[in-house]
Design an enzyme around this catalytic site. Structure first.
Site, mmCIF file in Angstrom:
data_model
loop_
_atom_site.group_PDB
_atom_site.id
_atom_site.type_symbol
_atom_site.label_atom_id
_atom_site.label_comp_id
_atom_site.label_asym_id
_atom_site.label_seq_id
_atom_site.Cartn_x
_atom_site.Cartn_y
_atom_site.Cartn_z
ATOM 1 N N SER A 163 7.033 42.478 9.259
ATOM 2 C CA SER A 163 7.450 43.658 8.510
ATOM 3 C C SER A 163 6.258 44.577 8.211
ATOM 4 O O SER A 163 5.644 45.104 9.133
ATOM 5 C CB SER A 163 8.176 43.223 7.233
ATOM 6 O OG SER A 163 8.814 44.301 6.613
ATOM 7 N N ASP A 258 18.872 44.724 10.792
ATOM 8 C CA ASP A 258 17.574 45.135 10.260
ATOM 9 C C ASP A 258 17.396 46.632 10.447
ATOM 10 O O ASP A 258 17.505 47.141 11.569
ATOM 11 C CB ASP A 258 16.465 44.381 11.003
ATOM 12 C CG ASP A 258 15.066 44.687 10.495
ATOM 13 O OD1 ASP A 258 14.921 45.515 9.577
ATOM 14 O OD2 ASP A 258 14.109 44.089 11.017
ATOM 15 N N HIS A 288 16.592 41.066 8.514
ATOM 16 C CA HIS A 288 15.170 41.257 8.253
ATOM 17 C C HIS A 288 14.684 40.219 7.247
ATOM 18 O O HIS A 288 15.333 39.950 6.240
ATOM 19 C CB HIS A 288 14.933 42.662 7.684
ATOM 20 C CG HIS A 288 13.492 43.012 7.533
ATOM 21 N ND1 HIS A 288 12.771 43.652 8.512
ATOM 22 C CD2 HIS A 288 12.614 42.794 6.514
ATOM 23 C CE1 HIS A 288 11.529 43.822 8.104
ATOM 24 N NE2 HIS A 288 11.405 43.306 6.896
#
Length: 315
Positions: A163, A258, A288
């Site tokens: 991320s 996501d 995610h």
């Protein structure tokens, strides 16, 4: 794009909804960090046993960057030195720390038979962009410069993260290519954030607003960036780099549910188009943040194992 969560991912999502946890964007940054930190006890799998885990302090212009080194039981030694992965944790540049990603770092050290160094870069909003970038680059340069003392083979030094950490990985790889860092053997981009414009389709599909919701990702952005001009800076949005030619081999992972899915997919395609060796893996039924949830999600452990195998295969 239609998204159907895997049964275990759907069960985890339902549990999070029923727990009544407040949305991060309704909290202060310190409150959000506490909630995120506590969640790991319910989702992290059992950690593999390693030879050694210890703290590091990386000198930087502002003082020191805390870090943690993970040494597996059987590292892949060459002339007494092991390959290494410098790891940047996720959390939207606002939450997350060494503890939130402790287990996944242990897993990567074990699966890749390499040393992992996790970097506790400065967080926003106390430290706005580009503080995290500066710390990521400084930490990578320091590890390379002190590789032998750390038992690391500098020629086999990779970087990676999930991320926000994937964003810092992409940026650090670009900086290293352009002379502000050491040679990087490989980059691991786990559902990376690479374009703050947030105009890709997955940023507006209802099916992608799962855990990392469309509103919380804007909350992260507003905490991290100093203003709209920062969106166009390649150090914030590495997809804005003019060329990706000459970057190290990449492992790119995306998840179906996501908001960052499409920009990660596009970045992988651009890397490949610019001649970078790319291994691309898409987990269509996951959301995610799933990679740290191996206690509840089988695919998380599959992903870690595959990343470990890819790291072992780097020349």
């Amino acid at each position: 794009m239609p998204v159907v969560l895997d049964p275990d991912a759907a069960a985890v999502y339902k549990a999070f909804q029923e727990a009544g946890r407040p949305a991060y964007e309704t909290l202060t940054a310190p409150e959000a960090r506490d909630y995120y930190s506590q969640a790991r006890f319910a989702t992290n799998p059992e950690a593999p046993e390693l030879a050694r885990v210890s703290s590091l302090s990386i000198p930087a212009s502002h003082g020191a960057i805390p870090a943690r080194i993970y040494v597996p039981k059987e590292p892949r030694l060459a002339n007494g030195l092991a390959p290494a992965l410098v790891f940047f944790h996720g959390g939207g540049w606002v939450i997350g720390d060494l503890d939130s990603h402790d287990v996944v770092c242990r897993q990567l050290a074990d699966a890749g038979a390499l040393i992992v160094i996790s970097v506790d870069y400065r967080l926003a909003p106390e430290h706005k962009f580009p503080a995290a970038v500066d710390d990521a680059i400084a930490a990578t340069k320091w590890v390379a410069a002190n590789a032998r003392e750390l038992g690391i083979d500098a020629a086999r030094l990779s970087i990676g993260g999930d991320s926000a950490g994937g964003n810092l990985t992409a940026v650090t790889a670009l900086a290293a290519r352009d002379g502000n860092g050491p040679r990087i053997a490989g980059q691991v981009l786990i559902y990376p954030a690479v374009d703050f414009a947030m105009t890709h389709g997955s940023h507006s599909e209802p099916e992608t607003s799962v855990l990392l919701t469309h509103s919380v990702i804007r909350w992260f952005r507003d905490h991290y960036l100093g203003g709209t001009l920062d969106i166009h800076d390649w150090r914030a949005s590495p997809a804005r780099a003019t060329s990706l030619v000459g970057l190290p081999p990449a492992y790119v992972l995306t998840a179906g549910a996501d908001p960052l899915r499409d920009e990660g997919d596009e970045y992988a395609a651009r890397l490949k188009q610019d001649g970078v060796p790319v291994t691309y893996k898409h987990f269509p039924g996951q959301f995610h943040g799933f990679i740290t949830m191996g206690k509840l999600l089988r695919e998380a452990n599959v992903a870690v194992s595959e990343i470990g195998a890819w790291l072992k295969g780097l020349a």
